[in-house]
Design a protein around this motif. Structure first.
Motif, PDB file in Angstrom:
ATOM      1  N   GLN A   9      38.168  22.123  57.935  1.00  0.00           N
ATOM      2  CA  GLN A   9      38.415  23.016  59.068  1.00  0.00           C
ATOM      3  C   GLN A   9      37.329  24.075  59.070  1.00  0.00           C
ATOM      4  OE1 GLN A   9      41.019  23.047  61.584  1.00  0.00           O
ATOM      5  NE2 GLN A   9      39.455  24.408  62.387  1.00  0.00           N
ATOM      6  N   LEU A  10      36.587  24.154  60.167  1.00  0.00           N
ATOM      7  CA  LEU A  10      35.500  25.127  60.294  1.00  0.00           C
ATOM      8  C   LEU A  10      35.898  26.262  61.207  1.00  0.00           C
ATOM      9  CD1 LEU A  10      32.504  22.673  60.887  1.00  0.00           C
ATOM     10  CD2 LEU A  10      33.560  23.343  58.725  1.00  0.00           C
ATOM     11  N   GLU A  11      35.081  27.315  61.208  1.00  0.00           N
ATOM     12  CA  GLU A  11      35.254  28.359  62.202  1.00  0.00           C
ATOM     13  C   GLU A  11      34.952  27.723  63.553  1.00  0.00           C
ATOM     14  OE1 GLU A  11      32.677  31.612  61.137  1.00  0.00           O
ATOM     15  OE2 GLU A  11      34.160  32.419  59.746  1.00  0.00           O
ATOM     16  N   PRO A  12      35.471  28.291  64.651  1.00  0.00           N
ATOM     17  CA  PRO A  12      35.243  27.675  65.967  1.00  0.00           C
ATOM     18  C   PRO A  12      33.768  27.377  66.244  1.00  0.00           C
ATOM     19  CG  PRO A  12      36.816  29.441  66.152  1.00  0.00           C
ATOM     20  CD  PRO A  12      36.285  29.488  64.736  1.00  0.00           C
ATOM     21  N   SER A  42      37.405  22.061  65.952  1.00  0.00           N
ATOM     22  CA  SER A  42      36.445  22.524  64.942  1.00  0.00           C
ATOM     23  C   SER A  42      36.714  21.915  63.566  1.00  0.00           C
ATOM     24  CB  SER A  42      36.434  24.060  64.857  1.00  0.00           C
ATOM     25  OG  SER A  42      36.000  24.607  66.066  1.00  0.00           O
ATOM     26  N   LYS A  43      37.029  20.618  63.572  1.00  0.00           N
ATOM     27  CA  LYS A  43      37.268  19.910  62.316  1.00  0.00           C
ATOM     28  C   LYS A  43      36.198  18.852  62.110  1.00  0.00           C
ATOM     29  CE  LYS A  43      42.257  20.438  62.104  1.00  0.00           C
ATOM     30  NZ  LYS A  43      43.555  19.784  62.122  1.00  0.00           N
ATOM     31  N   TYR A  67      27.758  26.739  58.354  1.00  0.00           N
ATOM     32  CA  TYR A  67      29.090  26.684  58.966  1.00  0.00           C
ATOM     33  C   TYR A  67      30.154  26.914  57.899  1.00  0.00           C
ATOM     34  CZ  TYR A  67      26.234  24.576  62.527  1.00  0.00           C
ATOM     35  OH  TYR A  67      25.224  24.350  63.438  1.00  0.00           O
ATOM     36  N   PRO A  68      30.800  28.096  57.926  1.00  0.00           N
ATOM     37  CA  PRO A  68      31.831  28.378  56.923  1.00  0.00           C
ATOM     38  C   PRO A  68      32.995  27.397  57.033  1.00  0.00           C
ATOM     39  CG  PRO A  68      31.174  30.388  58.081  1.00  0.00           C
ATOM     40  CD  PRO A  68      30.577  29.231  58.822  1.00  0.00           C
ATOM     41  N   SER A  72      39.980  22.705  53.451  1.00  0.00           N
ATOM     42  CA  SER A  72      39.665  21.288  53.364  1.00  0.00           C
ATOM     43  C   SER A  72      40.877  20.544  52.859  1.00  0.00           C
ATOM     44  CB  SER A  72      38.463  21.043  52.449  1.00  0.00           C
ATOM     45  OG  SER A  72      38.765  21.476  51.135  1.00  0.00           O
ATOM     46  N   LYS A  73      40.971  19.283  53.268  1.00  0.00           N
ATOM     47  CA  LYS A  73      42.103  18.454  52.901  1.00  0.00           C
ATOM     48  C   LYS A  73      41.561  17.063  52.542  1.00  0.00           C
ATOM     49  CE  LYS A  73      46.429  16.846  54.969  1.00  0.00           C
ATOM     50  NZ  LYS A  73      47.209  16.908  56.189  1.00  0.00           N
TER      51      LYS A  73
END
Length: 75
Positions: A9-12, A42-43, A67-68, A72-73
């Motif tokens: 999962q990233l910031e938008p 934003s994944k 990209y911050p 995470s999964k």
């Protein structure tokens, strides 16, 4: 071969070129079978061979591109 999946999962994300940059870099990484950026959520969804690359290495690659990663999964 040990197949694994991970979602980051990233910031938008704000631009289509961001998607291309992330996908191109990850798809060139040894052991990565596929990397797909979902712009609206934003994944980053990845499939990779755990014997060649670890999810933590993929996360580090994304961070190095600027990209911050918020979470995470690994599946």
């Amino acid at each position: 071969m040990s197949k694994a999946k991970a979602t980051f999962q990233l910031e938008p994300l704000t631009c289509p070129s961001c998607i291309k940059k992330i996908e191109t870099t990850l798809n060139k990484t040894e052991g990565v079978e596929s990397a797909k950026v979902m712009f609206n959520s934003s994944k980053v969804k990845t499939e990779f061979d755990e014997c060649q690359v670890k999810a933590s290495q993929l996360e580090e690659t994304i961070k190095k591109l600027g990209y911050p990663v918020l979470s995470s999964k690994v599946l």
